[in-house]
Design an enzyme around this catalytic site. Structure first.
Site, PDB file in Angstrom:
ATOM      1  N   GLU A 203       0.875  -1.175   0.000  1.00 35.53           N
ATOM      2  CA  GLU A 203       0.000   0.000   0.000  1.00 35.53           C
ATOM      3  C   GLU A 203       0.906   1.218   0.000  1.00 35.53           C
ATOM      4  OE1 GLU A 203      -1.653   3.157   0.657  1.00 35.53           O
ATOM      5  OE2 GLU A 203      -1.825   2.537   2.749  1.00 35.53           O
ATOM      6  N   CYS A 237      -2.038   8.851   3.339  1.00 36.11           N
ATOM      7  CA  CYS A 237      -1.826   8.484   1.927  1.00 36.11           C
ATOM      8  C   CYS A 237      -3.035   8.811   1.069  1.00 36.11           C
ATOM      9  CB  CYS A 237      -1.480   6.997   1.818  1.00 36.11           C
ATOM     10  SG  CYS A 237      -2.768   5.893   2.455  1.00 36.11           S
TER      11      CYS A 237
END
Length: 437
Positions: A203, A237
């Protein structure tokens, strides 16, 4: 975990015990700039001990029934929730984020995640088919790859990537790697793990666009886009860092968006009235500031924040790593500020004319993690969402998560997905069994 008069000294947690290390790294409180803690600088020896402990614990833990494992996970959730305030204070101090964010988002989410997966593991099913003409039945079983809570099941090893991280990635007895971090580090992990054919879930970074069409409800869009741009100092993020606003409402959007951004309070993270705390480190603060300087050098305009407005901090936070919410405009799509992940409280706002144009521009980066679309036109929302190269697309909202559904990015934003079904498949190995009768 040991306490000295001046500093907190952390220890690794291996095989159910806190274990001291031969060398340590200074850890700084981002809000004061002072060393407040010492963290183990672990290497191959500590990683080897942790892997051995996990390997020894695996047979007993993997043989436990889903119900037994579910009870243990729920117990862990209860323990975290019982000491939620202590965890929130520690998280705020270590990361520089506001106590409000740690108290209402981070720690409650950890509790929620544990309870969700404690329930999820009770409801998985396997596949079964019959070949009547051959007198055979086929079915699948799932064999655990990871381990859980008794001694040796969870091990915590602190250290730097070049030593501890690389030792872990290269260890032959570590069958899979789940990593959240930068694309550059992920490339290193991929290279080092390749000879061992390890399973990877990565990720990674994002350069997430928000697309605001001229029929958007600005009363909802502006406060949500402020959060998506600046929440947790932009160190999420999934934060928005490129905002495309249709030209007909561009002036109105900018006027209201900048005015609201200037109201955000930056300061001591323990102050419950503060909207933003400190960035994670001095080095990262300088990196984020450098992007603003590069944008100015390219001819962009800074409407508020870094280099434009003054930052008023309490006396005890003068050496902290703080930065105001910063909005950049008149910036080209090719600019580093529009192409590279900044991971800070900086967002760029540009105008667009047509749907076709904005989809192409939104997709014009190497990343593909998340996007938001603001419009009251249902057909347009579905149409644009399908065309965006993003693993997640929110429409008229942001950061609404359902753990039943996949989470992850496209392109340089990652490999694999997380979520109830996806995590179950990643952390197990499927086996097909055939029985002839």
């Amino acid at each position: 975990m040991a306490h000295s008069k001046a500093l907190l000294v952390l220890e690794n947690f291996i095989a159910g015990k806190f274990v001291p290390c031969s060398s340590y790294i200074d850890s700084y409180n981002p809000s004061t700039g002072d060393v407040y803690c010492r963290v183990p600088d672990s290497g191959k020896e500590e990683v080897e001990a942790a892997v051995r402990a996990a390997k020894d614990a695996f047979p007993a833990w993997s043989s436990k029934s889903p119900l037994e494992r579910s009870r243990i996970m729920n117990k862990l959730a209860d323990l975290i929730e019982h000491d939620l305030e202590e965890f929130a204070q520690a998280e705020s101090k270590d990361q520089g984020k506001t106590i409000t964010f740690a108290r209402t988002v981070d720690i409650p989410r950890a509790v929620y995640n544990l309870r969700f997966f404690a329930s999820s593991i009770l409801h998985h099913t396997t596949e079964c088919t019959e070949m009547a003409s051959m007198g055979c039945v086929h079915y699948t079983s799932r064999e655990p790859v990871g381990v859980g809570m008794p001694h040796g099941v969870v091990n915590v090893v602190f250290g730097m990537g070049a030593k501890a991280g690389e030792a872990l990635v290269c260890h032959p007895d570590v069958p899979l790697i789940s990593f959240t971090g930068s694309t550059l580090t992920a490339q290193r992990i991929t290279e080092k793990s390749a000879p061992h054919c390890k399973k990877l879930s990565l990720e990674l970074g994002g350069k997430n666009p928000a697309i605001v069409f001229d029929d958007a409800d600005l009363s909802q869009c502006i406060p949500t886009t402020l959060r998506s741009s600046f929440a947790n100092q932009g160190e999420i993020c999934l934060c928005t860092s490129r905002i495309f606003v249709q030209r007909g409402i561009y002036s109105e959007f900018m006027k209201r968006f900048v005015a609201e951004a200037k109201k955000w309070k930056v300061g001591n993270p323990s102050d419950p009235t503060v909207n933003m705390g400190a960035l994670i480190s001095k080095e990262h603060l300088e990196k984020v500031r450098s992007y603003v300087k590069r944008a100015q050098a390219e001819g962009a305009k800074i409407l508020c924040g870094e280099g434009v407005d003054s930052l008023d901090l309490p006396a005890g936070n003068q050496k902290g790593y703080f930065m105001l919410p910063t909005i950049i405009t008149e910036v080209r799509d090719e600019s580093c500020c529009m192409q590279e992940e900044i991971f800070g409280p900086v967002t760029c706002v540009v105008a667009f004319d047509t749907e076709e144009e904005v989809v192409e521009r939104a997709n014009g980066v190497k990343y593909g993690l998340a996007a938001t679309v603001w419009s009251s036109n249902v057909g347009r929302v579905h149409r644009v969402a399908r065309r965006l190269q993003s693993g997640l697309v929110w429409t008229n909202c942001w950061l609404v998560r359902d753990l039943n559904l996949p989470f992850g990015g496209m392109k340089a934003s990652g490999i694999g997905r997380e979520g109830a079904k996806d995590s179950y498949e990643f952390f197990t190995e499927v086996k097909t069994i055939t029985i002839k009768h």
